[in-house]
Design an enzyme around this catalytic site. Structure first.
Site, PDB file in Angstrom:
ATOM      1  N   SER A 135       0.872  -1.163   0.000  1.00  0.00           N
ATOM      2  CA  SER A 135       0.000   0.000   0.000  1.00  0.00           C
ATOM      3  C   SER A 135       0.912   1.216   0.000  1.00  0.00           C
ATOM      4  CB  SER A 135      -0.861  -0.034   1.266  1.00  0.00           C
ATOM      5  OG  SER A 135      -1.578   1.160   1.403  1.00  0.00           O
ATOM      6  N   LYS A 161      -1.078  -1.111  -4.476  1.00  0.00           N
ATOM      7  CA  LYS A 161      -2.275  -0.340  -4.138  1.00  0.00           C
ATOM      8  C   LYS A 161      -1.827   1.085  -3.861  1.00  0.00           C
ATOM      9  CE  LYS A 161      -4.621   0.002   0.355  1.00  0.00           C
ATOM     10  NZ  LYS A 161      -5.143  -0.781   1.490  1.00  0.00           N
ATOM     11  N   LYS A 163      -3.105   5.058  -2.658  1.00  0.00           N
ATOM     12  CA  LYS A 163      -4.158   5.821  -1.987  1.00  0.00           C
ATOM     13  C   LYS A 163      -4.658   6.895  -2.939  1.00  0.00           C
ATOM     14  CE  LYS A 163      -4.005   3.877   2.110  1.00  0.00           C
ATOM     15  NZ  LYS A 163      -5.159   3.259   2.770  1.00  0.00           N
ATOM     16  N   ASP A 188      -7.264   2.809  -2.954  1.00  0.00           N
ATOM     17  CA  ASP A 188      -7.974   2.861  -1.674  1.00  0.00           C
ATOM     18  C   ASP A 188      -8.296   4.323  -1.375  1.00  0.00           C
ATOM     19  OD1 ASP A 188      -8.949   2.602   0.892  1.00  0.00           O
ATOM     20  OD2 ASP A 188      -7.131   1.696   1.736  1.00  0.00           O
ATOM     21  N   GLU A 213     -11.062   0.374  -3.073  1.00  0.00           N
ATOM     22  CA  GLU A 213     -11.332   0.087  -1.661  1.00  0.00           C
ATOM     23  C   GLU A 213     -12.058   1.267  -1.013  1.00  0.00           C
ATOM     24  OE1 GLU A 213      -7.685  -1.253   0.100  1.00  0.00           O
ATOM     25  OE2 GLU A 213      -8.488  -1.123   2.130  1.00  0.00           O
ATOM     26  N   ASP A 238     -13.488  -2.027   3.470  1.00  0.00           N
ATOM     27  CA  ASP A 238     -12.520  -2.096   4.574  1.00  0.00           C
ATOM     28  C   ASP A 238     -13.223  -1.552   5.820  1.00  0.00           C
ATOM     29  OD1 ASP A 238     -10.527  -1.462   6.450  1.00  0.00           O
ATOM     30  OD2 ASP A 238      -9.155  -0.527   5.048  1.00  0.00           O
ATOM     31  N   LYS A 262      -9.172  -6.885   8.644  1.00  0.00           N
ATOM     32  CA  LYS A 262      -8.134  -6.452   9.594  1.00  0.00           C
ATOM     33  C   LYS A 262      -8.556  -6.990  10.952  1.00  0.00           C
ATOM     34  CE  LYS A 262      -6.906  -2.218   7.138  1.00  0.00           C
ATOM     35  NZ  LYS A 262      -7.161  -0.778   7.007  1.00  0.00           N
ATOM     36  N   GLY A 290      -3.536  -3.922   6.361  1.00  0.00           N
ATOM     37  CA  GLY A 290      -2.480  -3.551   7.300  1.00  0.00           C
ATOM     38  C   GLY A 290      -2.803  -2.223   7.955  1.00  0.00           C
TER      39      GLY A 290
END
Ligand code: OSB
Ligand code: MG
Length: 369
Positions: A135, A161, A163, A188, A213, A238, A262, A290
């Protein structure tokens, strides 16, 4: 297993590189670690709550409060044969899942040690190697992001991934796809978009993403379901999934096609396994998210990722991406094939460097039966 002593440690660890999401930038982590002493065993848990209540309502300080005032005193001096028996004990307390999970995780570690079993086997894991993704946070410039992606691809990671947020999305994804048309790529948003962005979100379809996400609100299924119906790209939830009922509801509504699990967000391993099973029944693949964990939380994530429906690469990556020096021995290493070999020794399988933890500790509280 009679719980004799619970110690809370707040450690401070500077990140090798800042991590920025749509809700803010982190440069140094304040991490709540917890050790439990019982039957001559020391077991460890990590609370994944952030420094402030931005990812969820919880923070390291609310977790400290919930643990020292309620959760820890309730179980000190009591006997538990199995870690799965712990959570029902906590049910009178609403929320505070990350705080509950920290204690529950340590008990799973203890049970695994007591049975001389690797934690992943106790959890019902089946794979000996797990696939890894990374990420990558929002950077100061797109060029810096591209450099970071190149480094991670060269290291072997199987999925990138990034952001995203309004203003850091279409141009970023276009530049990535121009350079790497075929890599496995996802994004995400951490709830950065709203209903008037729905048309805009449809333009993400042209990037052939593995998933988007949590594009909309952290507590929403309904509008995600509406969005998913008209979007080609799979939505992954998520923030919105807190337990197995949420996973069932999201699946039945069609709010997502993938789920990020998670352990802290769902309140512990027992619930994480139920979320995993619910998703499996609905044909929804899962992966392990994570929370910028130290090696202790990282080792829990590795163990969870061995369950059969964790079929997509997780945000479980090498210690050195986060820390100059991790608090476990050995540090988490990722192979050039983008995989982590799961350790076969009892418990979490990574030793805690207790002297280093001591050195990094800024606050400590010992609770005894
Ligand atoms: O949404 O997955 C997220 C980090 C902090 C809070 C939320 C998230 C993240 C990450 C980082 O994406 C994953 C990691 O590398 O630990
Ligand atoms: Mg996320």
């Amino acid at each position: 297993m009679k719980i004799e002593r619970i110690t809370l440690h707040e450690i401070r660890m500077p990140l090798v590189h800042f991590f920025e999401t749509s809700f803010g930038r982190t440069t140094e982590r304040r991490i709540l670690l917890l050790s439990v002493n019982l039957d001559g065993i020391t077991a460890w848990g990590e609370c994944v709550a952030g420094e402030g209540p931005f990812y969820s309502e919880e923070s390291i300080d609310t977790a400290w409060y919930a643990l020292t005032n309620y959760l820890a005193p309730w179980i000190l001096g009591k006997r538990f044969d199995r870690a799965v028996d712990l959570l029902p004990h906590f049910s009178p307390i609403r929320g505070h899942r990350m705080a509950k999970a920290a204690l529950e995780n340590a008990l799973w570690d203890a049970e695994a040690q007591a049975k001389a079993l690797p934690l992943w086997k106790l959890l019902g894991g089946t794979r000996e190697e797990i696939p890894c993704g990374v990420s990558i946070g929002i950077q100061n410039t797109v060029e810096q992001l591209l450099e970071k992606i190149e480094i991670e691809l060269n290291a072997g990671y199987q999925r990138i991934k990034v952001k995203v947020k309004p203003g850091w999305d279409i141009e970023v994804l276009s530049r990535i796809r121009e350079r790497w048309p075929n890599i496995v790529l996802s994004c995400d948003a951490n709830s950065a978009y709203q209903l008037n962005d729905v048309q805009h979100l449809h333009t993400f379809d042209r990037f052939n993403l593995l998933m988007i996400e949590q594009p909309l609100w952290d507590d929403d299924f309904y509008f995600h379901a509406k969005l998913q119906k008209s979007l080609q790209t799979a939505i992954c939830l998520d923030e919105a999934i807190h337990n197995a009922r949420d996973a069932e509801a999201a699946a039945e509504l069609g709010a997502c096609r993938i789920v990020n699990i998670k352990v802290g967000r769902v309140g512990g391993f027992a619930e994480a396994i139920k979320v995993h099973d619910a998703c499996q029944r609905h044909g929804i693949p899962v992966w392990c998210g994570g929370m910028l964990e130290s090696g202790i939380g990282r080792s829990h994530n590795i163990a969870l990722s061995t369950l059969p429906n964790f079929s997509l690469p997780g945000d479980v990556s090498a210690s050195k991406r986060y820390w100059k020096e991790d608090i476990i021995e050995p540090a988490v290493h990722v192979s050039t094939a983008g995989t982590i070999r799961v350790p076969d020794n009892p418990g979490r399988g990574f030793a805690v460097r207790e002297d280093l933890v001591e050195k990094l500790t800024a606050r400590k509280e010992v609770l005894k039966a």
